[in-house]
Design a protein around this motif. Structure first.
Motif, PDB file in Angstrom:
ATOM      1  N   GLU B 157       0.812  -1.215   0.000  1.00 16.11           N
ATOM      2  CA  GLU B 157       0.000   0.000   0.000  1.00 16.11           C
ATOM      3  C   GLU B 157       0.847   1.267   0.000  1.00 16.11           C
ATOM      4  O   GLU B 157       0.305   2.373   0.095  1.00 16.11           O
ATOM      5  CB  GLU B 157      -0.923   0.004   1.222  1.00 16.11           C
ATOM      6  N   GLY B 158       2.145   1.087  -0.055  1.00  9.54           N
ATOM      7  CA  GLY B 158       3.026   2.248  -0.080  1.00  9.54           C
ATOM      8  C   GLY B 158       2.992   3.043   1.207  1.00  9.54           C
ATOM      9  O   GLY B 158       3.035   4.272   1.223  1.00  9.54           O
ATOM     10  N   LEU B 159       2.914   2.320   2.357  1.00  4.95           N
ATOM     11  CA  LEU B 159       2.851   3.021   3.647  1.00  4.95           C
ATOM     12  C   LEU B 159       4.075   2.690   4.494  1.00  4.95           C
ATOM     13  O   LEU B 159       4.825   1.760   4.201  1.00  4.95           O
ATOM     14  CB  LEU B 159       1.591   2.589   4.405  1.00  4.95           C
ATOM     15  N   ASP B 160       4.247   3.416   5.571  1.00  7.96           N
ATOM     16  CA  ASP B 160       5.336   3.153   6.514  1.00  7.96           C
ATOM     17  C   ASP B 160       4.740   2.591   7.794  1.00  7.96           C
ATOM     18  O   ASP B 160       3.927   3.239   8.451  1.00  7.96           O
ATOM     19  CB  ASP B 160       6.092   4.463   6.799  1.00  7.96           C
ATOM     20  N   VAL B 161       5.139   1.365   8.141  1.00  6.10           N
ATOM     21  CA  VAL B 161       4.563   0.715   9.331  1.00  6.10           C
ATOM     22  C   VAL B 161       4.765   1.498  10.616  1.00  6.10           C
ATOM     23  O   VAL B 161       3.998   1.350  11.562  1.00  6.10           O
ATOM     24  CB  VAL B 161       5.152  -0.699   9.580  1.00  6.10           C
ATOM     25  N   ASP B 162       5.808   2.302  10.654  1.00  2.64           N
ATOM     26  CA  ASP B 162       6.078   3.029  11.885  1.00  2.64           C
ATOM     27  C   ASP B 162       5.296   4.338  11.993  1.00  2.64           C
ATOM     28  O   ASP B 162       5.294   4.992  13.030  1.00  2.64           O
ATOM     29  CB  ASP B 162       7.583   3.299  12.005  1.00  2.64           C
ATOM     30  N   THR B 163       4.673   4.702  10.893  1.00  2.00           N
ATOM     31  CA  THR B 163       3.910   5.946  10.893  1.00  2.00           C
ATOM     32  C   THR B 163       2.413   5.647  10.900  1.00  2.00           C
ATOM     33  O   THR B 163       1.656   6.184  11.704  1.00  2.00           O
ATOM     34  CB  THR B 163       4.236   6.778   9.639  1.00  2.00           C
ATOM     35  N   ASP B 164       2.009   4.793   9.983  1.00  2.00           N
ATOM     36  CA  ASP B 164       0.596   4.464   9.848  1.00  2.00           C
ATOM     37  C   ASP B 164       0.281   3.167  10.598  1.00  2.00           C
ATOM     38  O   ASP B 164       0.835   2.117  10.296  1.00  2.00           O
ATOM     39  CB  ASP B 164       0.263   4.302   8.355  1.00  2.00           C
ATOM     40  N   PRO B 165      -0.588   3.225  11.592  1.00  2.00           N
ATOM     41  CA  PRO B 165      -0.876   2.035  12.394  1.00  2.00           C
ATOM     42  C   PRO B 165      -1.732   0.992  11.683  1.00  2.00           C
ATOM     43  O   PRO B 165      -1.813  -0.143  12.133  1.00  2.00           O
ATOM     44  CB  PRO B 165      -1.610   2.598  13.601  1.00  2.00           C
ATOM     45  N   ARG B 166      -2.344   1.357  10.570  1.00  2.00           N
ATOM     46  CA  ARG B 166      -3.307   0.444   9.954  1.00  2.00           C
ATOM     47  C   ARG B 166      -2.753  -0.920   9.540  1.00  2.00           C
ATOM     48  O   ARG B 166      -3.418  -1.938   9.770  1.00  2.00           O
ATOM     49  CB  ARG B 166      -4.014   1.136   8.783  1.00  2.00           C
ATOM     50  N   PRO B 167      -1.562  -0.988   8.958  1.00  2.00           N
ATOM     51  CA  PRO B 167      -1.065  -2.319   8.599  1.00  2.00           C
ATOM     52  C   PRO B 167      -0.982  -3.249   9.805  1.00  2.00           C
ATOM     53  O   PRO B 167      -1.515  -4.360   9.786  1.00  2.00           O
ATOM     54  CB  PRO B 167       0.329  -2.029   8.030  1.00  2.00           C
ATOM     55  N   ARG B 168      -0.361  -2.778  10.865  1.00  2.00           N
ATOM     56  CA  ARG B 168      -0.224  -3.634  12.048  1.00  2.00           C
ATOM     57  C   ARG B 168      -1.576  -3.951  12.672  1.00  2.00           C
ATOM     58  O   ARG B 168      -1.815  -5.061  13.141  1.00  2.00           O
ATOM     59  CB  ARG B 168       0.683  -2.957  13.086  1.00  2.00           C
ATOM     60  N   VAL B 169      -2.432  -2.972  12.694  1.00  2.00           N
ATOM     61  CA  VAL B 169      -3.753  -3.183  13.291  1.00  2.00           C
ATOM     62  C   VAL B 169      -4.533  -4.230  12.494  1.00  2.00           C
ATOM     63  O   VAL B 169      -5.111  -5.157  13.064  1.00  2.00           O
ATOM     64  CB  VAL B 169      -4.542  -1.860  13.366  1.00  2.00           C
ATOM     65  N   LEU B 170      -4.518  -4.083  11.184  1.00  2.00           N
ATOM     66  CA  LEU B 170      -5.233  -5.053  10.360  1.00  2.00           C
ATOM     67  C   LEU B 170      -4.673  -6.456  10.545  1.00  2.00           C
ATOM     68  O   LEU B 170      -5.410  -7.421  10.752  1.00  2.00           O
ATOM     69  CB  LEU B 170      -5.138  -4.680   8.874  1.00  2.00           C
ATOM     70  N   VAL B 171      -3.355  -6.555  10.477  1.00  2.00           N
ATOM     71  CA  VAL B 171      -2.715  -7.862  10.605  1.00  2.00           C
ATOM     72  C   VAL B 171      -2.975  -8.462  11.984  1.00  2.00           C
ATOM     73  O   VAL B 171      -3.198  -9.666  12.115  1.00  2.00           O
ATOM     74  CB  VAL B 171      -1.197  -7.765  10.339  1.00  2.00           C
ATOM     75  N   ALA B 172      -2.971  -7.626  12.996  1.00  2.00           N
ATOM     76  CA  ALA B 172      -3.247  -8.114  14.353  1.00  2.00           C
ATOM     77  C   ALA B 172      -4.642  -8.708  14.416  1.00  2.00           C
ATOM     78  O   ALA B 172      -4.854  -9.801  14.951  1.00  2.00           O
ATOM     79  CB  ALA B 172      -3.102  -6.977  15.356  1.00  2.00           C
ATOM     80  N   ALA B 173      -5.596  -7.995  13.855  1.00  2.00           N
ATOM     81  CA  ALA B 173      -6.972  -8.483  13.841  1.00  2.00           C
ATOM     82  C   ALA B 173      -7.068  -9.772  13.019  1.00  2.00           C
ATOM     83  O   ALA B 173      -7.638 -10.771  13.456  1.00  2.00           O
ATOM     84  CB  ALA B 173      -7.890  -7.421  13.268  1.00  2.00           C
ATOM     85  N   PHE B 174      -6.461  -9.733  11.853  1.00  2.00           N
ATOM     86  CA  PHE B 174      -6.468 -10.899  10.966  1.00  2.00           C
ATOM     87  C   PHE B 174      -5.865 -12.129  11.650  1.00  2.00           C
ATOM     88  O   PHE B 174      -6.448 -13.215  11.663  1.00  2.00           O
ATOM     89  CB  PHE B 174      -5.689 -10.560   9.693  1.00  2.00           C
ATOM     90  N   SER B 175      -4.696 -11.951  12.252  1.00  2.00           N
ATOM     91  CA  SER B 175      -4.008 -13.072  12.882  1.00  2.00           C
ATOM     92  C   SER B 175      -4.786 -13.609  14.063  1.00  2.00           C
ATOM     93  O   SER B 175      -4.835 -14.820  14.292  1.00  2.00           O
ATOM     94  CB  SER B 175      -2.617 -12.646  13.344  1.00  2.00           C
ATOM     95  N   GLY B 176      -5.380 -12.705  14.801  1.00  2.00           N
ATOM     96  CA  GLY B 176      -6.179 -13.133  15.939  1.00  2.00           C
ATOM     97  C   GLY B 176      -7.291 -14.056  15.471  1.00  2.00           C
ATOM     98  O   GLY B 176      -7.528 -15.115  16.062  1.00  2.00           O
TER      99      GLY B 176
END
Lengths: 219, 219
Positions: B157-176
């Motif tokens: 998505e052309g984002l920075d994981v350390d700036t935009d929380p959405r990648p980690r948040v989505l993956v956290a939800a997905f993995s859960g």
DNA sequence: TTGTCAATTGTCAGCGACTGACATTAGCCT
DNA sequence: AGGCTAATGTCAGTCGCTGACAATTGACAA
């Protein structure tokens, strides 16, 4: 058998107080050693020696070397569950979870202080996050907590966890987000309670949008 | 120093093949013992004895007693990451994750068979889920995988994981959600690949609705 | 083929986590 | 005071794991 259920003195006995003191001392000594020299570099014998008890006694209070690191967490979790149970039934599930977390963060501080300095607890949290063996245990504990939360949520909504997947799914997503927030906080500089509170709040706000499909149109 | 980088023979050497055979034999022996008599009741010496190597040699192949239980999982995870990288950029994040999982489930079977019988792998999975020590390690491994996935998604998505929380948040939800699906599957009766595939699919379908606030109006 | 080099393995000694068994100490209660 | 029981200490032993060193064995060139 014929005794009127003496049951190891409810609260008042000298024995009980002494046990509590030993337990707290073990926790404090362990966390101090862990945070100062590292978890792996600390032996159970060292912890026991500081408190001036035998190694065997340590293992009568804690099942293993890891458990002592989570003794305080356990209090916090119990507090959160209480808070969640007390949320009004009218609140939507995710809202109730969010509110319970926020209220818990505001209230646990004093409870923790009764055992160890709050600052030591904060450092311990970061120490856990940077120790692979403890990260593993932390995650397992969290997943056990999730199961309890899912059942609470299901009860609130009058559902059966084994039939309707939504409680577990929601809690899984919620917990995942909480964990990421905690992790990011641990990696950052500001190790204050206010800091983790804000971070948690912010991350929970992102859970909805992150699930939505069109990230590019909502930057 | 002056050697033309011999570098332990690329693939063909007898030595390499022998090592691979020993490694596979250790995995197979370990999983067989673990599933038959339980993880805790099995000692590393037993595993080594079955393969007819010394305990010391076991620890040259695997860092600890737990690792051998996840050797196959590691293949599966690598396969999933490949699949995710190959998803078309046009797909929305959650869709890409979902597709990658589904494709991976369809293809890993044969890869697993090359090391151990698929049925043994399935039993091992359930064994892991019912062994606290292994559950902990499994969760830690998963969380490390999550980090990799989050970075992949962010790159897509052309984002920075350390700036935009959405990648980690989505993956956290997905993995859960993935974890819950795996857990429920492990507790159920049908231990087939098709079964876990369907369960996963169904649970992923619930992630959106579960986050929504009004469960009572959409039963 | 044979000898050299390096990788693999075995052996051994030792540490630390953990446990069962039994003796000892110390709060509790009459 | 004295008996009861819970808490603790001591001891021996198992198991996971590691460093050090010696023995073996494949690889490769002379």
């Amino acid at each position: 058998m014929a005794t009127p259920t003496p049951q190891t003195a409810p609260t008042g006995g000298l024995r009980e107080r002494k046990k509590q003191r030993t337990r707290d001392a073990l926790i404090r000594a362990a966390l101090e050693l862990f945070t100062e020299q590292g978890y792996d570099a600390t032996t159970v014998d060292e912890i026991a020696e500081v408190v001036d008890v035998s190694q065997r006694t340590y293992f009568r209070y804690f099942a293993n070397k890891e458990d002592v690191a989570f003794a305080v967490q356990e209090m916090v979790e119990a507090r959160f569950l209480e808070e969640l149970s007390a949320r009004p039934a009218a609140e939507a599930p995710l809202t109730a979870l969010r509110s319970a977390v926020m209220v818990a963060w505001d209230e646990i501080g004093s409870a923790i202080e009764s055992v160890i300095p709050l600052e030591l607890h904060m450092r311990s949290y970061q120490m856990i996050e940077s120790t692979p063996a403890l990260v593993a245990v932390h995650l397992r504990r969290s997943s056990e907590l999730e199961e309890q939360i899912a059942r609470l949520i299901a009860r609130r909504e009058g559902l059966d966890v084994d039939t309707d997947p939504r409680p577990r799914v929601l809690v899984a997503a919620f917990s995942g987000v909480m964990r990421v927030a905690g992790k990011v906080w641990g990696e950052g500089q500001d190790c204050s309670v206010a800091s983790i509170r804000e971070l948690t709040e912010s991350y929970l706000d992102h859970i909805g949008p992150a699930i939505a499909d069109d990230w590019r149109s909502h930057p």
